[in-house]
Scaffold this motif. Sequence first.
Motif, mmCIF file in Angstrom:
data_model
loop_
_atom_site.group_PDB
_atom_site.id
_atom_site.type_symbol
_atom_site.label_atom_id
_atom_site.label_comp_id
_atom_site.label_asym_id
_atom_site.label_seq_id
_atom_site.Cartn_x
_atom_site.Cartn_y
_atom_site.Cartn_z
ATOM 1 N N ILE A 1 2.374 -8.917 -4.349
ATOM 2 C CA ILE A 1 1.925 -7.584 -4.755
ATOM 3 C C ILE A 1 2.153 -6.487 -4.745
ATOM 4 O O ILE A 1 1.732 -5.596 -4.236
ATOM 5 N N ASP A 2 2.886 -5.598 -6.341
ATOM 6 C CA ASP A 2 3.572 -4.136 -5.356
ATOM 7 C C ASP A 2 2.912 -3.078 -6.583
ATOM 8 O O ASP A 2 2.637 -4.224 -8.449
ATOM 9 N N PRO B 1 0.371 5.361 -0.389
ATOM 10 C CA PRO B 1 -0.840 6.113 -0.345
ATOM 11 C C PRO B 1 -1.065 6.148 -1.811
ATOM 12 O O PRO B 1 -2.817 5.470 -1.464
ATOM 13 N N GLY B 2 -0.929 6.552 -2.819
ATOM 14 C CA GLY B 2 -1.476 6.657 -4.126
ATOM 15 C C GLY B 2 -1.765 5.303 -4.772
ATOM 16 O O GLY B 2 -3.134 5.418 -5.144
ATOM 17 N N GLU B 3 -1.151 3.816 -4.718
ATOM 18 C CA GLU B 3 -1.665 3.114 -5.344
ATOM 19 C C GLU B 3 -3.016 2.794 -4.352
ATOM 20 O O GLU B 3 -4.024 2.316 -4.897
ATOM 21 N N MET B 4 -3.413 2.919 -2.843
ATOM 22 C CA MET B 4 -4.013 2.502 -1.618
ATOM 23 C C MET B 4 -5.263 3.583 -2.354
ATOM 24 O O MET B 4 -6.634 3.222 -2.200
ATOM 25 N N ALA B 5 -5.159 4.318 -2.840
ATOM 26 C CA ALA B 5 -6.244 5.155 -3.306
ATOM 27 C C ALA B 5 -6.506 4.544 -4.449
ATOM 28 O O ALA B 5 -8.351 5.031 -4.660
ATOM 29 N N ARG B 6 -5.979 4.735 -5.207
ATOM 30 C CA ARG B 6 -6.538 3.394 -6.718
ATOM 31 C C ARG B 6 -7.212 2.591 -6.506
ATOM 32 O O ARG B 6 -8.798 1.960 -7.225
ATOM 33 N N LEU C 1 0.632 -1.143 4.239
ATOM 34 C CA LEU C 1 0.412 -0.101 3.533
ATOM 35 C C LEU C 1 1.425 0.766 4.328
ATOM 36 O O LEU C 1 2.002 1.990 4.755
ATOM 37 N N LYS C 2 2.673 1.693 2.479
ATOM 38 C CA LYS C 2 4.080 2.307 2.929
ATOM 39 C C LYS C 2 3.807 3.194 3.680
ATOM 40 O O LYS C 2 2.895 4.561 3.281
#
Length: 497
Positions: A346-347, A374-379, A409-410
């Motif tokens: 899932i990306d 990190p931006g997606e992880m934050a969301r 986590l890229k």
Amino acid sequence: MKVSKGELIREIDKYSIEKLGIPSIILMENAALGVVKHLMLNEKEYYVVICGRGNNGGDALAVTRHLIAAGKKVSVFSIGLNPMSKDCGVNHDILCNMGVKITNISNVEDIEFLRDSIIRSDVVVDGIFGIGLKREVRGVYDLAITVINETSKKTISIDVPSGFSGDTGEVFGNCIKASKTITFETYKRGFLNYGSHEYTGEVVIEKIGIPDFVVDKYHNKEFFLERKFIQKKTKERALYSHKGNYGHVMVIAGSEGMTGASTIATKAAVKSGAGLTTLISCEDALQAVRNFVPEAMWKKNDDSQGIETLMGKVNSIAIGPGLGKSNETLNNVKRVLKNTDGTIVIDADAINVLEGKTNLLKEAKGNVIITPHPGEMARLTGMEIKKIQSDRIEIAKEFAREYGVIVVLKGYNTIITNGEVSYINPTGNGAMANGGMGDCLTGIIASLCAQGYSPMDASCIGVYAHGECGDKVSEHKFVVTATDIIDNISKTIKELT
Ligand SMILES: NC(=O)C1=CN([C@@H]2O[C@H](COP(=O)(O)OP(=O)(O)OC[C@H]3O[C@@H](n4cnc5c(N)ncnc54)[C@H](OP(=O)(O)O)[C@@H]3O)[C@@H](O)[C@H]2O)[C@@H](O)CC1
Ligand SMILES: Nc1ncnc2c1ncn2[C@@H]1O[C@H](COP(=O)(O)OP(=O)(O)O)[C@@H](O)[C@H]1O
Ligand SMILES: [K+]
């Protein structure tokens, strides 16, 4: 290569001393010898050594003895007035018995004398604080660190740069900026923080004579990925194999105006060895894939029945790149989680639509790998990006544990974790920081999953190979694009077998 906090070091230290009977002074001597190896004895003549009052200072005093024995000119400074640790005291006494002058730094005049010595020296050895630093650096300590940073030509830090938290990567007010840090037994967790390189310089790990089984006993399974580990896992293609042996990847990606993402993910899956690859998308994206990836198959995204049937048959599904943040994307994610027992990667937008709906991940039939930047992880977590960056491993681990997924986590030093075991990737570089790079990684990981690698192995091999490929291309290119990776990934994976 093992990664740990200072707590582990204290436990293995205690076990070695109490249970194995290795005297602590021997560990200190080994630590000092590990440091001396990196002091360029063949090139440099004049050293300034600065010692604190704990065991880090003790290491530095033992280093001083070896420098003197090697015929070097050394000026030794001891900083602070607090009592010395036992082993620091032992090494201090030996130097005194040898007639070595140790200058105490306790006021501003002493600092000026330190400055003059550093100006004349070739190398500064920093043994002020190690993993025992717990509070803000103030007064003469603060001044000494500033003077070292201002005047030293080359600073080598013992264990950690003084002022830096080996556990969290925080700077306690002021911190040495080393050219090189010689750390003991494990890579310290705090070194993984963004920006830490400014303080640590190059990091080298030296063993200090503690047997591996002792480290393993307390180690919390965090590792730097090493090439030989990846090589061991990456298999050659078998002589009598056929496409059926290498699995089928479904890529659900692309939308009007975002056809590049689907082309990249699909091509990356093909080029990294999947037996078959099928793209599910809108007509524009399918047209692009017909033109640029003739090896791939395709299915229009309105063929619900056909897609669901295929979902039940494929070995892995990559979902998200260029899908757009829409209800349709969310429905697709739900459908994939429900219908496939293969591995799901899932990306991108497939991550974005899970904001506030992460519980859906718990309903997955198959294994799930999520690959947020990190931006997606934050969301996804509702945290600020800054918070994610400040504690990447722990946040990735917690998420993986809570939702039963693998988190990739890229970014610089990508983290791969299932909550139990965690890997930190050393490959990749800033030349890869451009659009499409993540889509490409998604295709690679899904492809490796389809080929039969476990989700964890596929993630590790995929991330490592993607970065190594980028490193090789960047040797002669300013920017590395996803297309560059696609053109070279097959060669990189071959070199890893
Ligand atoms: N197994 C291993 O890996 C081995 C590790 N070894 C080495 O031991 C190191 C750890 O040694 P450690 O525990 O004695 O602590 P260390 O870093 O010297 O600091 C404590 C001293 O600093 C002082 N102090 C602290 N903060 C302060 C502040 N802000 N401002 C002022 N003072 C402050 C503190 O004072 P106190 O708090 O006691 O008043 C105390 O004097 C480790 O990094 C490695 O180099 C090797 O010897 C071999 C085995
Ligand atoms: N400075 C860097 N060091 C190492 N890897 C990097 C660096 N910058 C980017 N990358 C890698 O490139 C990829 C970028 O992914 P992502 O941000 O999702 O890009 P996109 O969404 O544009 O495809 C990740 O795998 C990341 O680890
Ligand atoms: K230090």
